[in-house]
Write a protein that holds these residues in place. Structure first.
Motif, mmCIF file in Angstrom:
data_model
loop_
_atom_site.group_PDB
_atom_site.id
_atom_site.type_symbol
_atom_site.label_atom_id
_atom_site.label_comp_id
_atom_site.label_asym_id
_atom_site.label_seq_id
_atom_site.Cartn_x
_atom_site.Cartn_y
_atom_site.Cartn_z
ATOM 1 N N ASP A 161 7.443 11.657 -46.428
ATOM 2 C CA ASP A 161 8.330 12.766 -46.071
ATOM 3 C C ASP A 161 9.072 12.428 -44.782
ATOM 4 O OD1 ASP A 161 9.570 15.224 -45.738
ATOM 5 O OD2 ASP A 161 7.781 16.378 -46.218
ATOM 6 N N LEU A 162 10.392 12.545 -44.801
ATOM 7 C CA LEU A 162 11.225 12.224 -43.640
ATOM 8 C C LEU A 162 11.797 13.487 -42.996
ATOM 9 C CD1 LEU A 162 13.239 9.237 -45.202
ATOM 10 C CD2 LEU A 162 10.989 9.202 -44.099
ATOM 11 N N THR A 163 11.084 14.606 -43.161
ATOM 12 C CA THR A 163 11.638 15.915 -42.854
ATOM 13 C C THR A 163 10.749 16.704 -41.891
ATOM 14 O OG1 THR A 163 12.367 15.917 -45.160
ATOM 15 C CG2 THR A 163 12.564 17.989 -43.942
ATOM 16 N N HIS A 164 11.364 17.322 -40.886
ATOM 17 C CA HIS A 164 10.661 18.282 -40.041
ATOM 18 C C HIS A 164 10.577 19.623 -40.777
ATOM 19 C CE1 HIS A 164 10.754 15.833 -36.373
ATOM 20 N NE2 HIS A 164 12.040 15.606 -36.576
ATOM 21 N N ALA A 165 9.407 20.248 -40.768
ATOM 22 C CA ALA A 165 9.322 21.630 -41.234
ATOM 23 C C ALA A 165 9.981 22.521 -40.185
ATOM 24 C CB ALA A 165 7.864 22.030 -41.437
ATOM 25 N N PHE A 166 10.917 23.388 -40.608
ATOM 26 C CA PHE A 166 11.582 24.206 -39.590
ATOM 27 C C PHE A 166 10.761 25.457 -39.290
ATOM 28 C CE2 PHE A 166 13.708 25.860 -43.446
ATOM 29 C CZ PHE A 166 13.694 27.227 -43.238
ATOM 30 N N GLU A 167 10.878 25.938 -38.054
ATOM 31 C CA GLU A 167 10.062 27.046 -37.559
ATOM 32 C C GLU A 167 10.798 27.735 -36.419
ATOM 33 O OE1 GLU A 167 6.564 25.787 -35.251
ATOM 34 O OE2 GLU A 167 7.205 23.717 -35.626
ATOM 35 N N PRO A 168 10.279 28.859 -35.927
ATOM 36 C CA PRO A 168 10.993 29.584 -34.880
ATOM 37 C C PRO A 168 11.095 28.844 -33.543
ATOM 38 C CG PRO A 168 9.500 31.053 -36.039
ATOM 39 C CD PRO A 168 9.169 29.664 -36.494
ATOM 40 N N VAL A 169 10.093 28.039 -33.205
ATOM 41 C CA VAL A 169 10.115 27.325 -31.933
ATOM 42 C C VAL A 169 10.301 25.837 -32.219
ATOM 43 C CG1 VAL A 169 8.861 26.798 -29.809
ATOM 44 C CG2 VAL A 169 8.603 29.052 -30.885
ATOM 45 N N GLN A 170 11.500 25.329 -31.978
ATOM 46 C CA GLN A 170 11.822 23.928 -32.267
ATOM 47 C C GLN A 170 13.151 23.597 -31.600
ATOM 48 O OE1 GLN A 170 12.562 24.050 -36.688
ATOM 49 N NE2 GLN A 170 14.619 23.463 -36.041
ATOM 50 N N PRO A 171 13.526 22.313 -31.554
ATOM 51 C CA PRO A 171 14.838 21.964 -31.009
ATOM 52 C C PRO A 171 15.972 22.516 -31.873
ATOM 53 C CG PRO A 171 13.412 20.039 -31.099
ATOM 54 C CD PRO A 171 12.721 21.121 -31.876
ATOM 55 N N VAL A 172 17.033 22.951 -31.201
ATOM 56 C CA VAL A 172 18.251 23.393 -31.876
ATOM 57 C C VAL A 172 19.409 23.118 -30.928
ATOM 58 C CG1 VAL A 172 18.092 25.768 -31.020
ATOM 59 C CG2 VAL A 172 19.336 25.311 -33.150
ATOM 60 N N TRP A 173 20.584 22.861 -31.482
ATOM 61 C CA TRP A 173 21.750 22.626 -30.631
ATOM 62 C C TRP A 173 21.916 23.799 -29.668
ATOM 63 C CZ3 TRP A 173 26.938 24.707 -30.481
ATOM 64 C CH2 TRP A 173 27.834 23.918 -29.727
ATOM 65 N N PRO A 174 22.198 23.532 -28.381
ATOM 66 C CA PRO A 174 22.187 24.593 -27.367
ATOM 67 C C PRO A 174 23.090 25.780 -27.668
ATOM 68 C CG PRO A 174 22.238 22.437 -26.313
ATOM 69 C CD PRO A 174 22.417 22.192 -27.780
ATOM 70 N N GLY A 175 24.116 25.580 -28.488
ATOM 71 C CA GLY A 175 25.017 26.680 -28.796
ATOM 72 C C GLY A 175 24.485 27.646 -29.835
ATOM 73 N N PHE A 176 23.365 27.312 -30.465
ATOM 74 C CA PHE A 176 22.792 28.161 -31.513
ATOM 75 C C PHE A 176 21.472 28.770 -31.048
ATOM 76 C CE2 PHE A 176 24.960 24.882 -34.347
ATOM 77 C CZ PHE A 176 26.054 25.689 -34.619
ATOM 78 N N ALA A 177 21.087 29.850 -31.688
ATOM 79 C CA ALA A 177 19.791 30.477 -31.424
ATOM 80 C C ALA A 177 18.744 29.927 -32.385
ATOM 81 C CB ALA A 177 19.906 31.986 -31.587
ATOM 82 N N ASN A 178 17.491 30.185 -32.080
ATOM 83 C CA ASN A 178 16.404 29.788 -32.975
ATOM 84 C C ASN A 178 16.227 30.802 -34.098
ATOM 85 O OD1 ASN A 178 15.692 28.135 -30.447
ATOM 86 N ND2 ASN A 178 14.205 27.416 -31.944
#
Length: 311
Positions: free
Chosen positions: A44-61
């Motif tokens: 698996d080459l994929t991060h499981a997405f979740e509420p607390v994780q990196p995101v581009w600074p212009g977007f919210a989690n």
């Protein structure tokens, strides 16, 4: 027609059909699965997405929370009531996704280009492709802001041969290992892909798309690589993981993504399929997928709304 004559004709017809059946089985993709893919190693080459994780600074989690009934069902649930195992027999989760540029993703041209294809326009032929992994992790250890250069691609080709047309090229930097440190993950310097390298891969080697581990293609002020790619009708993958666990050549990649109509991004899942003798990953025999393993404790929501086994 008497019975004996019918039987003779039926046996003759059956005998004549045997080579046809054998040929059909030999050409069937089921044989490819049985003889090759079943024993291959899957990574698996994929991060499981979740509420607390990196995101581009212009977007919210994102926010995860219990799904609630949208209307009354007499004798079963009231509008606004949370679904639970105990009362309703099932649970569901509501996901508030502030952006489609979240986690491991696939960017279609419409992300930057008002005339570009959307995620729902991508053809089904994206599903399986040859996988090329170009390793710049050693250079990134010396210079965290290192960007893939044409020379790195040419060096890969000296070892492995020409990059296959229509393949997916993932750039290994090992930056994904900083995923749990959201502040550092997005902070410059971080590794990227140079514009010259992108042009070489697409215009000279005619790849399907490239992918990288950070959430931006490069660290130029105007994101020149992403601008060029998406304005020239190419896609790209971001937030890829575990590239240190796959071979640099000889593997395949499966490409799955959410398909919101007219979407400007796709929450993606990439799976590498490596040869059976590869040391990483699991085979279908080792992880058949049905039935699945049970949790070690009952699932309960944590403070961020994520289900986790909780004693």
């Amino acid at each position: 027609m008497n019975v004996s004559k019918f039987v003779r004709i039926a046996l003759l017809a059956a005998a004549c059909s045997v080579p046809t059946i054998a040929v059909a089985q030999e050409l069937s993709l089921w044989s490819v699965y049985e003889n090759t893919l079943k024993s291959a190693k899957y990574i698996d080459l994929t991060h499981a997405f979740e509420p607390v994780q990196p995101v581009w600074p212009g977007f919210a989690n994102a926010r995860f929370k219990p799904a609630v009934a949208g209307k009354d069902i007499e004798g079963y649930v009231k509008a606004g009531e949370e679904f639970t195992y105990d009362k309703h027999g099932f649970v569901a989760t509501a996901y508030e996704l502030a952006t489609d540029q979240y986690g491991t993703q696939l960017d279609p041209p419409s992300h930057w280009n008002p005339l570009g294809a959307t995620i729902s326009d991508l053809p089904a032929t994206y599903a399986v492709r040859p996988l090329v992994v170009i390793d710049i992790s050693g250079k990134v250890r010396t210079d965290e802001g290192y960007h893939l250069q044409v020379a790195d691609i040419e060096e890969w080709e000296k070892q492995h041969g020409r990059i296959p047309e229509g393949s997916v090229v993932f750039v290994r930097s090992d930056w994904y290992k900083k995923w749990s440190d959201a502040a550092r993950f997005n902070q410059k310097p971080f590794p990227g892909v140079s514009l010259d390298a992108l042009k070489f891969l697409h215009l000279e080697r005619k790849i399907l798309f490239h992918g990288h581990e950070p959430l931006d293609t490069d660290t130029t002020p105007n994101l020149e690589g992403e601008h060029w790619l998406l304005h020239n009708d190419f896609t790209q993958a971001e937030g890829v993981a575990n590239l240190d666990k796959v071979p640099e050549a000889g593997a395949l990649v499966t490409i799955g993504f959410a398909k919101p109509l007219g979407g400007s991004g796709g929450y993606a899942r990439y799976i590498a399929i490596a040869p059976a003798d590869w040391t990483e990953g699991v085979s279908v025999t080792e992880a058949p997928g049905a039935p699945l393993s049970r949790q070690t404790a009952p699932l309960k929501r944590d403070e961020n709304g994520v289900f986790r086994p909780t004693p």
